[in-house]
Write a protein that holds these residues in place. Structure first.
Motif, PDB file in Angstrom:
ATOM      1  N   ASP A  39     -87.953   8.831  38.783  1.00  0.00           N
ATOM      2  CA  ASP A  39     -86.513   9.049  38.606  1.00  0.00           C
ATOM      3  C   ASP A  39     -86.201  10.389  37.939  1.00  0.00           C
ATOM      4  O   ASP A  39     -85.182  11.001  38.228  1.00  0.00           O
ATOM      5  N   THR A  40     -87.073  10.841  37.033  1.00  0.00           N
ATOM      6  CA  THR A  40     -86.808  12.069  36.287  1.00  0.00           C
ATOM      7  C   THR A  40     -87.483  13.299  36.876  1.00  0.00           C
ATOM      8  O   THR A  40     -87.150  14.423  36.483  1.00  0.00           O
ATOM      9  N   LEU A  71     -93.551   1.108  23.831  1.00  0.00           N
ATOM     10  CA  LEU A  71     -92.513   1.794  24.609  1.00  0.00           C
ATOM     11  C   LEU A  71     -92.692   1.583  26.105  1.00  0.00           C
ATOM     12  O   LEU A  71     -91.709   1.557  26.849  1.00  0.00           O
ATOM     13  N   ALA A  72     -93.914   1.411  26.556  1.00  0.00           N
ATOM     14  CA  ALA A  72     -94.156   1.198  27.987  1.00  0.00           C
ATOM     15  C   ALA A  72     -93.602  -0.141  28.471  1.00  0.00           C
ATOM     16  O   ALA A  72     -93.441  -0.344  29.676  1.00  0.00           O
ATOM     17  N   ASP A  73     -93.289  -1.063  27.546  1.00  0.00           N
ATOM     18  CA  ASP A  73     -92.705  -2.356  27.924  1.00  0.00           C
ATOM     19  C   ASP A  73     -91.202  -2.270  28.160  1.00  0.00           C
ATOM     20  O   ASP A  73     -90.577  -3.251  28.549  1.00  0.00           O
ATOM     21  N   VAL A  74     -90.617  -1.120  27.889  1.00  0.00           N
ATOM     22  CA  VAL A  74     -89.191  -0.882  28.129  1.00  0.00           C
ATOM     23  C   VAL A  74     -89.081   0.248  29.146  1.00  0.00           C
ATOM     24  O   VAL A  74     -89.602   1.334  28.926  1.00  0.00           O
ATOM     25  N   ALA A  75     -88.407  -0.020  30.249  1.00  0.00           N
ATOM     26  CA  ALA A  75     -88.210   1.014  31.272  1.00  0.00           C
ATOM     27  C   ALA A  75     -86.712   1.271  31.436  1.00  0.00           C
ATOM     28  O   ALA A  75     -85.926   0.333  31.519  1.00  0.00           O
ATOM     29  N   VAL A  76     -86.351   2.543  31.465  1.00  0.00           N
ATOM     30  CA  VAL A  76     -84.970   2.949  31.738  1.00  0.00           C
ATOM     31  C   VAL A  76     -85.005   3.626  33.100  1.00  0.00           C
ATOM     32  O   VAL A  76     -85.501   4.748  33.238  1.00  0.00           O
ATOM     33  N   VAL A  77     -84.541   2.884  34.104  1.00  0.00           N
ATOM     34  CA  VAL A  77     -84.621   3.353  35.491  1.00  0.00           C
ATOM     35  C   VAL A  77     -83.226   3.407  36.102  1.00  0.00           C
ATOM     36  O   VAL A  77     -82.271   2.870  35.545  1.00  0.00           O
ATOM     37  N   LEU A  78     -83.139   4.039  37.240  1.00  0.00           N
ATOM     38  CA  LEU A  78     -81.844   4.169  37.911  1.00  0.00           C
ATOM     39  C   LEU A  78     -81.616   3.015  38.879  1.00  0.00           C
ATOM     40  O   LEU A  78     -82.525   2.616  39.602  1.00  0.00           O
ATOM     41  N   ASP A  79     -80.388   2.492  38.886  1.00  0.00           N
ATOM     42  CA  ASP A  79     -80.051   1.457  39.863  1.00  0.00           C
ATOM     43  C   ASP A  79     -79.685   2.110  41.202  1.00  0.00           C
ATOM     44  O   ASP A  79     -79.779   3.333  41.346  1.00  0.00           O
ATOM     45  N   GLU A  80     -79.254   1.310  42.154  1.00  0.00           N
ATOM     46  CA  GLU A  80     -78.954   1.822  43.494  1.00  0.00           C
ATOM     47  C   GLU A  80     -77.791   2.813  43.526  1.00  0.00           C
ATOM     48  O   GLU A  80     -77.620   3.563  44.479  1.00  0.00           O
ATOM     49  N   HIS A  81     -77.000   2.847  42.453  1.00  0.00           N
ATOM     50  CA  HIS A  81     -75.873   3.785  42.373  1.00  0.00           C
ATOM     51  C   HIS A  81     -76.197   5.011  41.524  1.00  0.00           C
ATOM     52  O   HIS A  81     -75.331   5.853  41.296  1.00  0.00           O
ATOM     53  N   GLY A  82     -77.420   5.083  40.994  1.00  0.00           N
ATOM     54  CA  GLY A  82     -77.829   6.206  40.176  1.00  0.00           C
ATOM     55  C   GLY A  82     -77.517   6.051  38.696  1.00  0.00           C
ATOM     56  O   GLY A  82     -77.683   6.989  37.927  1.00  0.00           O
ATOM     57  N   ALA A  83     -77.079   4.870  38.289  1.00  0.00           N
ATOM     58  CA  ALA A  83     -76.774   4.616  36.876  1.00  0.00           C
ATOM     59  C   ALA A  83     -78.023   4.088  36.166  1.00  0.00           C
ATOM     60  O   ALA A  83     -78.806   3.337  36.755  1.00  0.00           O
ATOM     61  N   PRO A  84     -78.217   4.448  34.896  1.00  0.00           N
ATOM     62  CA  PRO A  84     -79.386   3.944  34.173  1.00  0.00           C
ATOM     63  C   PRO A  84     -79.261   2.451  33.892  1.00  0.00           C
ATOM     64  O   PRO A  84     -78.175   1.938  33.613  1.00  0.00           O
ATOM     65  N   ILE A 104     -79.126  -5.826  29.164  1.00  0.00           N
ATOM     66  CA  ILE A 104     -78.908  -4.710  28.246  1.00  0.00           C
ATOM     67  C   ILE A 104     -78.218  -3.578  28.996  1.00  0.00           C
ATOM     68  O   ILE A 104     -78.727  -3.099  30.011  1.00  0.00           O
ATOM     69  N   ALA A 105     -77.070  -3.167  28.488  1.00  0.00           N
ATOM     70  CA  ALA A 105     -76.361  -1.998  29.032  1.00  0.00           C
ATOM     71  C   ALA A 105     -76.823  -0.778  28.262  1.00  0.00           C
ATOM     72  O   ALA A 105     -77.056  -0.852  27.052  1.00  0.00           O
ATOM     73  N   ILE A 106     -76.962   0.349  28.963  1.00  0.00           N
ATOM     74  CA  ILE A 106     -77.451   1.555  28.305  1.00  0.00           C
ATOM     75  C   ILE A 106     -76.697   2.780  28.787  1.00  0.00           C
ATOM     76  O   ILE A 106     -76.287   2.846  29.947  1.00  0.00           O
ATOM     77  N   SER A 107     -76.506   3.719  27.876  1.00  0.00           N
ATOM     78  CA  SER A 107     -75.874   4.991  28.195  1.00  0.00           C
ATOM     79  C   SER A 107     -76.775   6.106  27.680  1.00  0.00           C
ATOM     80  O   SER A 107     -77.274   6.032  26.552  1.00  0.00           O
ATOM     81  N   LEU A 108     -76.999   7.126  28.511  1.00  0.00           N
ATOM     82  CA  LEU A 108     -77.867   8.254  28.167  1.00  0.00           C
ATOM     83  C   LEU A 108     -77.105   9.562  28.301  1.00  0.00           C
ATOM     84  O   LEU A 108     -76.235   9.691  29.164  1.00  0.00           O
ATOM     85  N   SER A 109     -77.468  10.544  27.484  1.00  0.00           N
ATOM     86  CA  SER A 109     -76.903  11.879  27.618  1.00  0.00           C
ATOM     87  C   SER A 109     -77.895  12.888  27.064  1.00  0.00           C
ATOM     88  O   SER A 109     -78.673  12.564  26.158  1.00  0.00           O
ATOM     89  N   HIS A 110     -77.892  14.089  27.606  1.00  0.00           N
ATOM     90  CA  HIS A 110     -78.737  15.153  27.061  1.00  0.00           C
ATOM     91  C   HIS A 110     -78.017  16.484  27.206  1.00  0.00           C
ATOM     92  O   HIS A 110     -77.321  16.748  28.181  1.00  0.00           O
ATOM     93  N   GLU A 111     -78.154  17.298  26.144  1.00  0.00           N
ATOM     94  CA  GLU A 111     -77.517  18.615  26.126  1.00  0.00           C
ATOM     95  C   GLU A 111     -78.102  19.432  24.981  1.00  0.00           C
ATOM     96  O   GLU A 111     -78.393  18.896  23.910  1.00  0.00           O
TER      97      GLU A 111
END
Length: 125
Positions: A39-40, A71-84, A104-111
């Motif tokens: 995904d990344t 940490l490997a037991d938690v995956a943050v992946v993209l759904d079919e719409h591209g949302a994490p 679990i709902a999640i929001s990500l940002s980077h800058e």
């Protein structure tokens, strides 16, 4: 009683870059799932956001020192719409089940060299 659980984390992109430079594939395989890497595209900013996401989820789950969540037991992946979205396995999935944690709902940002994530879920404990 239903409670709201939250977790937030801030990650430095340079830390991810150093982890890759120092430990290479071993670091990537220990921290990130294959799907997260796909995904990344192994982009350090996006990986840092996933790292922050994993940490936010672990904070939400509140494991004990004697029962850590890798940490490997938690995956943050993209759904079919591209949302994490969050996928749990192993110790993370077991702990989520024990506390009656819903999706679990999640929001990500980077800058500007930083990545932030916030995770939220309803739980029965």
């Amino acid at each position: 009683m239903t409670v709201i659980r939250t977790g937030t984390d801030l990650a430095d992109v340079e830390d991810v870059i150093r982890g890759i430079a120092t430990h290479g594939e071993r670091y990537l395989a220990r921290v990130f799932t294959v799907q997260e890497r796909v995904d990344t595209g192994d982009d350090p900013e996006r990986l840092a956001a996933r790292f922050a996401g994993k940490e936010a989820v672990v904070k939400l789950l509140r494991p004990t020192r004697t029962d850590p969540v890798p940490l490997a037991d938690v995956a943050v992946v993209l759904d079919e719409h591209g949302a994490p979205t969050v996928e749990l396995a192993g110790a993370a999935a077991a702990l989520a089940g024990t506390i009656g944690c819903g999706p679990i709902a999640i929001s990500l940002s980077h800058e500007r060299g930083l990545a932030v994530a916030t995770a939220v879920a309803l739980s029965e404990r």
